[in-house]
Design a protein around this motif. Sequence first.
Motif, PDB file in Angstrom:
ATOM      1  N   VAL A 246       7.027  -6.490   5.743  1.00 52.94           N
ATOM      2  CA  VAL A 246       7.731  -7.704   5.312  1.00 52.94           C
ATOM      3  C   VAL A 246       7.057  -8.945   5.915  1.00 52.94           C
ATOM      4  N   GLY A 247       6.674  -8.869   7.177  1.00 53.43           N
ATOM      5  CA  GLY A 247       5.982  -9.986   7.812  1.00 53.43           C
ATOM      6  C   GLY A 247       4.670 -10.324   7.128  1.00 53.43           C
ATOM      7  N   ILE A 248       3.910  -9.310   6.764  1.00 55.91           N
ATOM      8  CA  ILE A 248       2.630  -9.537   6.081  1.00 55.91           C
ATOM      9  C   ILE A 248       2.854 -10.148   4.700  1.00 55.91           C
ATOM     10  N   VAL A 249       3.869  -9.689   3.994  1.00 55.18           N
ATOM     11  CA  VAL A 249       4.184 -10.282   2.690  1.00 55.18           C
ATOM     12  C   VAL A 249       4.518 -11.769   2.858  1.00 55.18           C
ATOM     13  N   PHE A 250       5.293 -12.091   3.895  1.00 50.59           N
ATOM     14  CA  PHE A 250       5.609 -13.499   4.147  1.00 50.59           C
ATOM     15  C   PHE A 250       4.355 -14.301   4.486  1.00 50.59           C
ATOM     16  N   TRP A 251       3.454 -13.711   5.283  1.00 46.82           N
ATOM     17  CA  TRP A 251       2.190 -14.393   5.584  1.00 46.82           C
ATOM     18  C   TRP A 251       1.383 -14.622   4.305  1.00 46.82           C
ATOM     19  N   LEU A 252       1.406 -13.651   3.401  1.00 45.02           N
ATOM     20  CA  LEU A 252       0.685 -13.797   2.130  1.00 45.02           C
ATOM     21  C   LEU A 252       1.268 -14.953   1.318  1.00 45.02           C
ATOM     22  N   ILE A 253       2.587 -15.002   1.225  1.00 42.21           N
ATOM     23  CA  ILE A 253       3.238 -16.107   0.511  1.00 42.21           C
ATOM     24  C   ILE A 253       2.874 -17.445   1.165  1.00 42.21           C
ATOM     25  N   TYR A 254       2.914 -17.475   2.478  1.00 42.49           N
ATOM     26  CA  TYR A 254       2.552 -18.678   3.218  1.00 42.49           C
ATOM     27  C   TYR A 254       1.096 -19.071   2.939  1.00 42.49           C
ATOM     28  N   GLY A 255       0.209 -18.079   2.898  1.00 40.13           N
ATOM     29  CA  GLY A 255      -1.203 -18.352   2.603  1.00 40.13           C
ATOM     30  C   GLY A 255      -1.384 -18.983   1.238  1.00 40.13           C
ATOM     31  N   PHE A 256      -0.631 -18.499   0.237  1.00 40.35           N
ATOM     32  CA  PHE A 256      -0.691 -19.114  -1.092  1.00 40.35           C
ATOM     33  C   PHE A 256      -0.154 -20.545  -1.036  1.00 40.35           C
ATOM     34  N   TYR A 257       0.946 -20.737  -0.321  1.00 34.93           N
ATOM     35  CA  TYR A 257       1.530 -22.068  -0.195  1.00 34.93           C
ATOM     36  C   TYR A 257       0.547 -23.039   0.454  1.00 34.93           C
ATOM     37  N   LYS A 258      -0.154 -22.586   1.490  1.00 34.75           N
ATOM     38  CA  LYS A 258      -1.120 -23.428   2.193  1.00 34.75           C
ATOM     39  C   LYS A 258      -2.478 -23.466   1.492  1.00 34.75           C
ATOM     40  N   GLU A 259      -2.633 -22.676   0.443  1.00 34.86           N
ATOM     41  CA  GLU A 259      -3.898 -22.575  -0.297  1.00 34.86           C
ATOM     42  C   GLU A 259      -5.048 -22.207   0.641  1.00 34.86           C
TER      43      GLU A 259
ATOM     44  N   ILE B 217      -4.987 -15.541   2.345  1.00 37.98           N
ATOM     45  CA  ILE B 217      -4.721 -14.769   1.121  1.00 37.98           C
ATOM     46  C   ILE B 217      -5.532 -13.485   1.131  1.00 37.98           C
ATOM     47  N   PHE B 218      -6.807 -13.585   1.489  1.00 38.94           N
ATOM     48  CA  PHE B 218      -7.696 -12.418   1.540  1.00 38.94           C
ATOM     49  C   PHE B 218      -7.159 -11.369   2.506  1.00 38.94           C
ATOM     50  N   ALA B 219      -6.935 -11.765   3.738  1.00 45.25           N
ATOM     51  CA  ALA B 219      -6.523 -10.816   4.775  1.00 45.25           C
ATOM     52  C   ALA B 219      -5.164 -10.205   4.465  1.00 45.25           C
ATOM     53  N   ASN B 220      -4.214 -11.031   4.098  1.00 45.41           N
ATOM     54  CA  ASN B 220      -2.867 -10.532   3.906  1.00 45.41           C
ATOM     55  C   ASN B 220      -2.698  -9.760   2.605  1.00 45.41           C
ATOM     56  N   SER B 221      -3.542  -9.997   1.619  1.00 44.85           N
ATOM     57  CA  SER B 221      -3.522  -9.170   0.410  1.00 44.85           C
ATOM     58  C   SER B 221      -3.938  -7.741   0.750  1.00 44.85           C
ATOM     59  N   ILE B 222      -5.035  -7.612   1.472  1.00 43.16           N
ATOM     60  CA  ILE B 222      -5.519  -6.285   1.858  1.00 43.16           C
ATOM     61  C   ILE B 222      -4.532  -5.602   2.800  1.00 43.16           C
ATOM     62  N   THR B 223      -4.037  -6.332   3.780  1.00 44.03           N
ATOM     63  CA  THR B 223      -3.127  -5.742   4.753  1.00 44.03           C
ATOM     64  C   THR B 223      -1.779  -5.393   4.118  1.00 44.03           C
ATOM     65  N   THR B 224      -1.339  -6.142   3.115  1.00 42.45           N
ATOM     66  CA  THR B 224      -0.117  -5.776   2.391  1.00 42.45           C
ATOM     67  C   THR B 224      -0.292  -4.412   1.735  1.00 42.45           C
ATOM     68  N   ILE B 225      -1.423  -4.211   1.101  1.00 41.18           N
ATOM     69  CA  ILE B 225      -1.689  -2.925   0.433  1.00 41.18           C
ATOM     70  C   ILE B 225      -1.774  -1.795   1.452  1.00 41.18           C
ATOM     71  N   THR B 226      -2.528  -2.002   2.526  1.00 41.51           N
ATOM     72  CA  THR B 226      -2.708  -0.921   3.491  1.00 41.51           C
ATOM     73  C   THR B 226      -1.435  -0.630   4.277  1.00 41.51           C
ATOM     74  N   SER B 227      -0.649  -1.655   4.569  1.00 43.06           N
ATOM     75  CA  SER B 227       0.612  -1.387   5.279  1.00 43.06           C
ATOM     76  C   SER B 227       1.601  -0.688   4.353  1.00 43.06           C
ATOM     77  N   PHE B 228       1.582  -1.030   3.070  1.00 44.40           N
ATOM     78  CA  PHE B 228       2.416  -0.308   2.108  1.00 44.40           C
ATOM     79  C   PHE B 228       1.997   1.161   2.047  1.00 44.40           C
ATOM     80  N   MET B 229       0.691   1.408   2.118  1.00 41.75           N
ATOM     81  CA  MET B 229       0.206   2.791   2.111  1.00 41.75           C
ATOM     82  C   MET B 229       0.768   3.568   3.295  1.00 41.75           C
ATOM     83  N   LEU B 230       0.816   2.946   4.474  1.00 43.21           N
ATOM     84  CA  LEU B 230       1.374   3.634   5.646  1.00 43.21           C
ATOM     85  C   LEU B 230       2.867   3.914   5.466  1.00 43.21           C
TER      86      LEU B 230
END
Length: 88
Positions: free
Chosen positions: A47-60, A65-78
Amino acid sequence: MNSNYIEILGFIAAILTTAAFLPQVYKTWKTKDVSGLSMPMLIIFFVGIVFWLIYGFYKESPSMIFANSITTITSFMLVYFKFKYEKR
């Protein structure tokens, strides 16, 4: 400091922190051993990584966006592995 240098610093941080997480995902996938993984920690982290991803999009911020997109996928895998391989 120039904003381009700050974004380069962000990409370096993104690569390092994302790469640090990948061996755990790989090891869990290969061994199917999830006994050392805490489901509450995984959910909170995801959930924290998803929020960071949203924040990254907001901050452009491409690095966020790069890091949190990948980490969202890999943390979901775990989380998925924890559900799939947990001994009940």
